[in-house]
Write an enzyme that holds these catalytic residues in place. Structure first.
Site, mmCIF file in Angstrom:
data_model
loop_
_atom_site.group_PDB
_atom_site.id
_atom_site.type_symbol
_atom_site.label_atom_id
_atom_site.label_comp_id
_atom_site.label_asym_id
_atom_site.label_seq_id
_atom_site.Cartn_x
_atom_site.Cartn_y
_atom_site.Cartn_z
ATOM 1 N N GLU A 79 82.027 -12.957 -18.023
ATOM 2 C CA GLU A 79 82.877 -12.880 -16.906
ATOM 3 C C GLU A 79 81.893 -12.773 -15.620
ATOM 4 O O GLU A 79 80.929 -11.772 -15.703
ATOM 5 C CB GLU A 79 83.748 -11.638 -16.804
ATOM 6 C CG GLU A 79 84.349 -11.520 -15.408
ATOM 7 C CD GLU A 79 85.651 -10.410 -15.651
ATOM 8 O OE1 GLU A 79 86.365 -10.062 -14.367
ATOM 9 O OE2 GLU A 79 86.212 -10.016 -16.685
ATOM 10 N N GLU B 202 77.626 -8.331 -12.479
ATOM 11 C CA GLU B 202 78.004 -7.826 -11.356
ATOM 12 C C GLU B 202 77.035 -7.183 -10.739
ATOM 13 O O GLU B 202 75.801 -6.628 -11.373
ATOM 14 C CB GLU B 202 79.123 -6.767 -11.514
ATOM 15 C CG GLU B 202 79.443 -6.216 -10.295
ATOM 16 C CD GLU B 202 80.056 -7.260 -9.333
ATOM 17 O OE1 GLU B 202 79.513 -7.287 -8.215
ATOM 18 O OE2 GLU B 202 81.161 -8.002 -9.579
ATOM 19 N N ASP C 146 71.587 -12.191 -10.933
ATOM 20 C CA ASP C 146 72.431 -13.596 -10.597
ATOM 21 C C ASP C 146 72.993 -14.255 -11.750
ATOM 22 O O ASP C 146 72.136 -14.454 -12.697
ATOM 23 C CB ASP C 146 71.221 -14.308 -9.732
ATOM 24 C CG ASP C 146 72.018 -15.446 -9.215
ATOM 25 O OD1 ASP C 146 73.040 -15.813 -9.527
ATOM 26 O OD2 ASP C 146 71.410 -16.151 -8.105
ATOM 27 N N ASP D 111 84.236 -13.864 -4.246
ATOM 28 C CA ASP D 111 84.208 -13.500 -2.833
ATOM 29 C C ASP D 111 84.493 -15.221 -2.199
ATOM 30 O O ASP D 111 83.498 -16.189 -2.657
ATOM 31 C CB ASP D 111 82.917 -13.170 -2.056
ATOM 32 C CG ASP D 111 83.070 -13.066 -0.713
ATOM 33 O OD1 ASP D 111 83.585 -13.920 0.093
ATOM 34 O OD2 ASP D 111 82.259 -12.003 -0.224
ATOM 35 N N LYS E 35 83.915 -18.797 5.809
ATOM 36 C CA LYS E 35 83.046 -19.739 7.031
ATOM 37 C C LYS E 35 82.411 -21.007 6.360
ATOM 38 O O LYS E 35 81.911 -20.865 5.164
ATOM 39 C CB LYS E 35 82.236 -18.777 7.612
ATOM 40 C CG LYS E 35 83.018 -17.614 8.486
ATOM 41 C CD LYS E 35 81.944 -16.796 9.288
ATOM 42 C CE LYS E 35 82.536 -15.647 10.026
ATOM 43 N NZ LYS E 35 81.574 -14.762 10.663
ATOM 44 N N ASP F 9 92.954 -15.954 -4.661
ATOM 45 C CA ASP F 9 94.181 -15.947 -3.646
ATOM 46 C C ASP F 9 93.826 -16.325 -2.336
ATOM 47 O O ASP F 9 94.876 -16.453 -1.323
ATOM 48 C CB ASP F 9 94.521 -14.301 -3.451
ATOM 49 C CG ASP F 9 93.577 -13.498 -2.647
ATOM 50 O OD1 ASP F 9 92.268 -13.485 -3.221
ATOM 51 O OD2 ASP F 9 93.588 -13.170 -1.687
ATOM 52 N N ARG G 179 92.435 -5.438 -10.044
ATOM 53 C CA ARG G 179 93.181 -4.760 -8.556
ATOM 54 C C ARG G 179 93.166 -5.653 -7.401
ATOM 55 O O ARG G 179 93.707 -5.546 -6.494
ATOM 56 C CB ARG G 179 92.244 -3.583 -8.217
ATOM 57 C CG ARG G 179 90.482 -4.095 -7.887
ATOM 58 C CD ARG G 179 89.742 -2.792 -7.520
ATOM 59 N NE ARG G 179 89.399 -1.960 -8.866
ATOM 60 C CZ ARG G 179 88.772 -0.940 -8.626
ATOM 61 N NH1 ARG G 179 88.214 -0.785 -7.850
ATOM 62 N NH2 ARG G 179 88.504 -0.469 -9.941
ATOM 63 N N GLU H 278 93.878 -8.847 -7.487
ATOM 64 C CA GLU H 278 95.156 -9.607 -7.696
ATOM 65 C C GLU H 278 96.436 -8.773 -7.138
ATOM 66 O O GLU H 278 97.312 -9.341 -6.324
ATOM 67 C CB GLU H 278 95.610 -9.933 -9.045
ATOM 68 C CG GLU H 278 96.994 -10.567 -9.195
ATOM 69 C CD GLU H 278 97.341 -10.658 -10.730
ATOM 70 O OE1 GLU H 278 98.557 -10.854 -11.125
ATOM 71 O OE2 GLU H 278 96.420 -10.620 -11.458
#
Length: 231
Positions: free
Chosen positions: A62, A87, A114, A136, A140, A172, A211, A213
């Site tokens: 993940e 993470e 990374d 994320d 921009k 989303d 969370r 979602e």
């Protein structure tokens, strides 16, 4: 083409709200035993099977696990699978460590680095499944190069996924949804498995919620859930 150590640049926050004493203690006490460390030599391989006390039947990755809800749920539901979570956000790492301790999960390993560099070190055809959930979107235009879904990283991911392995993505953000679909559909190594709208409009039963979602739906945004198969 691999991503070299000199090219590594992680964006975003390292720490959010100050960690409570208990969570700081979790990182100090629990992370060393679960931490996955990359070799110093960027050319050196890493056998992920060796990172677990017992050899797992499958390996899942993940990328950016956030608060770790999805990863912990998958680890609990699939105790014979080894899950590697990547993470950089320490608050999320602490939350996952708390879940691992409370649920007695020994099949989770954490890379605080990374994810693209991890892909460089993994052997060919070594992963059975990968997840990229609500990353994320870097909305921009000048930040689009920071998005994980790029041709170079998809090339690297395709190399380490076994034939037939599944790559699950969710977002989303409407702009990133289009970006994900375009880049995934254009890549020759991946095949979209959706056959009808509900295949991407709804999570399948073995896809726990996060969370992010729940927050998106509460704020009126509609996530999509994509499944691609490694050809």
């Amino acid at each position: 083409m691999s991503i070299q150590e000199s090219q590594r640049k992680l964006y975003g926050r390292r720490v959010g709200r100050p960690l409570r004493e208990g969570l700081r203690g979790l990182i100090e006490q629990e992370l060393p035993a679960r931490a996955l460390t990359l070799p110093d030599n960027p050319e050196q391989g890493l056998d992920p099977q060796d990172c677990f006390a017992q050899t797992p039947d499958e390996l899942w990755l993940e990328i950016g696990f956030g608060g770790g809800e999805h990863l912990a749920a998958q680890a609990e539901a699939h105790p014979s699978v080894g899950l590697i979570g990547v993470e950089f956000f320490r608050n999320g790492i602490a939350a996952l460590l708390r879940d691992c301790r409370e649920r007695n999960l020994d099949n989770v390993r954490i890379l605080e680095d990374d994810a693209r560099l991890l892909l460089n070190h993994l052997p060919d055809d070594s992963l059975d499944r990968a997840f990229l959930l609500f990353p994320d979107p870097w909305p921009k235009t000048r930040h689009h190069k920071r998005r994980f879904v790029q041709r170079e990283t998809l090339d690297a991911l395709a190399r380490v996924l076994k034939p037939g392995a599944e790559f699950r993505l969710a977002s989303d953000d409407p702009g990133y949804q289009v970006w994900m679909l375009r880049h995934m559909m254009d890549h020759p190594a991946f095949e979209w498995t959706a056959r009808r709208p509900r295949d991407w409009q709804q999570r399948c039963q073995d896809w726990p919620a996060t969370r992010y979602e729940e927050k998106a739906i509460a704020e009126g945004r509609q996530p999509i859930f994509l499944k691609f198969r490694r050809r």
